[in-house]
Design an enzyme around this catalytic site. Structure first.
Site, PDB file in Angstrom:
ATOM      1  N   HIS A   1       7.646   7.570  10.644  1.00 58.95           N
ATOM      2  CA  HIS A   1       6.952   7.396   9.365  1.00 58.95           C
ATOM      3  C   HIS A   1       6.348   8.766   9.043  1.00 58.95           C
ATOM      4  O   HIS A   1       5.148   8.978   9.138  1.00 58.95           O
ATOM      5  CB  HIS A   1       5.859   6.321   9.527  1.00 58.95           C
ATOM      6  CG  HIS A   1       5.248   5.866   8.240  1.00 58.95           C
ATOM      7  ND1 HIS A   1       5.605   6.335   7.006  1.00 58.95           N
ATOM      8  CD2 HIS A   1       4.268   4.954   8.017  1.00 58.95           C
ATOM      9  CE1 HIS A   1       4.890   5.735   6.079  1.00 58.95           C
ATOM     10  NE2 HIS A   1       4.071   4.906   6.653  1.00 58.95           N
TER      11      HIS A   1
ATOM     12  N   ARG B   1      11.981   2.039   3.103  1.00 51.55           N
ATOM     13  CA  ARG B   1      11.399   1.395   4.290  1.00 51.55           C
ATOM     14  C   ARG B   1      12.324   0.274   4.745  1.00 51.55           C
ATOM     15  O   ARG B   1      12.823  -0.496   3.926  1.00 51.55           O
ATOM     16  CB  ARG B   1      10.015   0.831   3.969  1.00 51.55           C
ATOM     17  CG  ARG B   1       9.473  -0.024   5.125  1.00 51.55           C
ATOM     18  CD  ARG B   1       8.023  -0.348   4.995  1.00 51.55           C
ATOM     19  NE  ARG B   1       7.217   0.826   5.249  1.00 51.55           N
ATOM     20  CZ  ARG B   1       5.928   0.784   5.620  1.00 51.55           C
ATOM     21  NH1 ARG B   1       5.316  -0.374   5.779  1.00 51.55           N
ATOM     22  NH2 ARG B   1       5.245   1.898   5.813  1.00 51.55           N
TER      23      ARG B   1
ATOM     24  N   LYS C   1      23.237  -7.023   6.193  1.00 49.11           N
ATOM     25  CA  LYS C   1      22.980  -5.738   6.843  1.00 49.11           C
ATOM     26  C   LYS C   1      24.117  -4.752   6.576  1.00 49.11           C
ATOM     27  O   LYS C   1      25.246  -5.114   6.355  1.00 49.11           O
ATOM     28  CB  LYS C   1      22.853  -5.952   8.351  1.00 49.11           C
ATOM     29  CG  LYS C   1      21.492  -6.495   8.737  1.00 49.11           C
ATOM     30  CD  LYS C   1      21.493  -6.931  10.188  1.00 49.11           C
ATOM     31  CE  LYS C   1      20.166  -7.591  10.520  1.00 49.11           C
ATOM     32  NZ  LYS C   1      19.124  -6.583  10.734  1.00 49.11           N
TER      33      LYS C   1
ATOM     34  N   ARG D   1       0.809  -1.217   0.000  1.00 43.44           N
ATOM     35  CA  ARG D   1       0.000   0.000   0.000  1.00 43.44           C
ATOM     36  C   ARG D   1       0.839   1.263   0.000  1.00 43.44           C
ATOM     37  O   ARG D   1       0.610   2.187  -0.773  1.00 43.44           O
ATOM     38  CB  ARG D   1      -0.884   0.027   1.247  1.00 43.44           C
ATOM     39  CG  ARG D   1      -1.967  -1.001   1.203  1.00 43.44           C
ATOM     40  CD  ARG D   1      -2.549  -1.190   2.587  1.00 43.44           C
ATOM     41  NE  ARG D   1      -3.509  -2.274   2.573  1.00 43.44           N
ATOM     42  CZ  ARG D   1      -4.765  -2.154   2.953  1.00 43.44           C
ATOM     43  NH1 ARG D   1      -5.211  -1.020   3.417  1.00 43.44           N
ATOM     44  NH2 ARG D   1      -5.588  -3.185   2.880  1.00 43.44           N
ATOM     45  N   THR D   2       1.805   1.333   0.901  1.00 49.36           N
ATOM     46  CA  THR D   2       2.630   2.540   0.975  1.00 49.36           C
ATOM     47  C   THR D   2       3.426   2.706  -0.316  1.00 49.36           C
ATOM     48  O   THR D   2       3.551   3.808  -0.850  1.00 49.36           O
ATOM     49  CB  THR D   2       3.572   2.465   2.195  1.00 49.36           C
ATOM     50  OG1 THR D   2       2.773   2.313   3.363  1.00 49.36           O
ATOM     51  CG2 THR D   2       4.413   3.715   2.317  1.00 49.36           C
TER      52      THR D   2
END
Lengths: 309, 309, 309
Positions: free
Chosen positions: A132, A104, A82, A54-55
């Protein structure tokens, strides 16, 4: 403004300016051809190390309506090493040609690190429990436009309900709403309330029923189910009984109170009733405004001040 | 026409009109720049809860050639809760800004439900065993153009072979072909023939060899292998022996008979020979026509009657 | 030139012509709107049976900057049956409308097979241990532009270090660099050196330290970790000690030597130091030039000689 990493980057005049541009974007979005050439030739890359269709779709729609090109890069945290490898990914995409990264990641702070690895603009689309900021902007924008308060939340009574501790949405919204003048009540048990949230205009309770009759905005947080399984949250039934919105509680709201949720909803957990039965629901207005606000943010970061139409 | 959910939505004059527009689209597709501005500013979202890269790419190509924007949302049925959460997904994408949803789902009836959750148009791209109307349209279009029968199938002898019972393609094609006047023979054993398919122009047999010499169109259905494993179909070797197309059977076809298949083929099961050795194969013509027919459908649902070029 | 399958397809004048066009593309990429209409209406499909987000994004960016449409099809080798089914995929996408296929596959020779199944152009984006011709072109281009040698590598001293045997990058670069006149030293133990690489200008050693002071270009190969696990390569520590680039070795390079790597890097294996500390690193220049060179290749395959701007 080069990046948007946190609500702390946003002073009140900047928020007001973004809201005014978002009004213009909403007008564009209502046209039969909802597109302007403002960012023609720019490339916006969404780099999501944590899934959120969605984002991502909201940002990509915003970019396309400004005529930017979009590029999408998804990776589970497990498949990318990482730190160093995220850097290689960003440097590579940057060399291919990216003007803004929408990032994100499950770890707090990754978007800040990204700014060290590229000359492009960086938008934090959610990092761990941290921030956010476009969610806070679209939520503040939605409240002001629904309540008709201009670009301020002065005196607006907002309750934010649920798992405050693990929520970047809560952390971002508390900061921005309070600075815009809202009177914010946090509704959660002590174990779900992090330290350090106290401040002017912020109160805390664990009794949702006491709060409902007085609020103008009821903001329900999304529960991460895996936190229930891990014992970090009360299991479903108990959570719903204490912090879920059901029909009894909906009737306790004043007639013009609005209800918000960042989506996607967990029906039967924090949303125990059908939101279609909630006249005060502004959940779809949040989604709609999300595109306008993200257009305004991208335009502020990448545009030259000319919308082009 | 607001939606295309089932071949039952299509009366004969509508089918003829779509076929005429598809001819125009085929002409556009043959241009060096195969693109017209007919749907500029419209957004077509493909929302597939069951994977099908081919159908998705066909619809997205159709949308892009009409200058629409496209958005793609894939989700396995397992990761989305049934019913309510599909509704949230549709409502969210609709609020972001979608003019037509192209929906595929493993359960019959989902596309009909979607029409209740959005003001956008909905195209059924396959729902369970139920319907796949654009497949029927592109198949009927392919037969008429290959056989030169105008916009009708009057008197055309078509055999549909294989697992009729579990096939939405069969169900859609039988309905549309029969209403366009075809004489349809279903070739399958009783266990793979559902009740209620009888009708004017429809006959049934389990003897493929008897049918071959007389047909003008041999339509081979795709077998879902998992149904063999589950014991719903004869295992591979027996299925192929009874219903597979091999070189012996290909020689029994008349010289101008055409062979069709909705793809993707299972070589060695229903397609026992190399289709490249079949002069009558129109399988790639089906794919090509699929883009033209889907352009015609999207244009009918979203356009204003002006192609723009 | 219809296809680009191997560096063997490229004679020296063709390489020079591509490099000249790539210069023009680099100039376009530096514009504020880095886009020309050269391939308007053409469709470029990336069909990757082996994952590589970076290469795919590089090709798709190149296609979009020439105004082509792009289509992306990913499939793990396991989910597609070998041979015949890849053919069906290509034939289907070709019928939907593709002008060039960019193909990556874990098996050598697949791109050549693809040319038999479509009328579209085919670019090999990496097939097994065999070839990766656009990588060789972008590497040769990077060396010539960094060293200022025009379109030739005449006399340039290049060392290629690591797992030569399993590397399509090595195989492609050795061929192209040698034909452009470079003096190539391969640095690897005998077990990682395939037979048949000998040729004019090519020498072999297993002593990296001896080579470093004299090279103008140090080309580090990427190690496939799974080959270490399978015992085909010395395990990490031993590999790094013999063939890894660390700070001690970096200091042995001459001051104007450049260091290259095809990416993504394995930090701690072949790249033991932080490449950001390497003044000679041209790794990001390779990425940047990759877009320009792929634009030049697609333009040569699909264009009509007119860039359009």
């Amino acid at each position: 403004m080069k990046h948007l990493l946190s609500t702390h980057d946003l002073d009140v005049p900047t928020v007001a300016a973004i809201m005014n541009v978002a009004d213009h974007m909403s007008e564009i979005n209502a046209r039969s051809v909802p597109k302007v050439p403002a960012l023609l030739g720019r490339t916006v890359a969404s780099v999501f190390f944590e899934d959120s269709t969605r984002t991502r779709v909201s940002f990509e729609t915003a970019a396309k309506r400004l005529s930017a090109d979009t590029m999408s890069f998804s990776a589970s945290t497990s498949s990318v090493n990482k730190g160093e490898s995220i850097r290689d990914t960003i440097e590579t995409l940057s060399a291919i040609g990216v003007d803004a990264f929408v990032v994100r990641h499950a770890s707090s702070g990754v978007p800040v690190s990204v700014t060290e690895w590229t000359d492009a603009s960086v938008v934090n689309a959610g990092d761990g429990w941290h921030q956010h900021p476009t969610q806070a902007l679209l939520d503040a924008y939605t409240i002001t436009r629904e309540l008709g308060t201009g670009n301020t939340l002065a005196g607006v009574r907002v309750a934010i309900v649920g798992d405050i501790k693990h929520s970047r949405v809560a952390r971002s919204n508390i900061d921005l709403f309070a600075r815009l003048g809202a009177r914010v009540t946090l509704v959660a048990p002590g174990m779900l309330l992090p330290a350090g949230l106290a401040g002017p205009g912020i109160t805390v309770t664990d009794a949702l029923d006491d709060v409902l009759p007085d609020v103008e905005v009821l903001y329900m947080l999304r529960v991460q189910r895996e936190r229930m399984d891990a014992g970090l949250l009360p299991v479903g039934g108990e959570y719903s009984a204490r912090f879920g919105l059901d029909e009894r509680r909906a009737r306790m709201l004043s007639g013009d109170a609005i209800v918000m949720h960042p989506g996607p909803m967990n029906r039967g957990i924090e949303m125990v009733m059908d939101p279609a039965e909630l006249p005060g629901s502004r959940i779809l207005a949040q989604v709609r405004n999300g595109v306008s606000v993200r257009m305004a943010v991208l335009f502020r970061l990448l545009g030259d001040g000319q919308l082009g139409a």
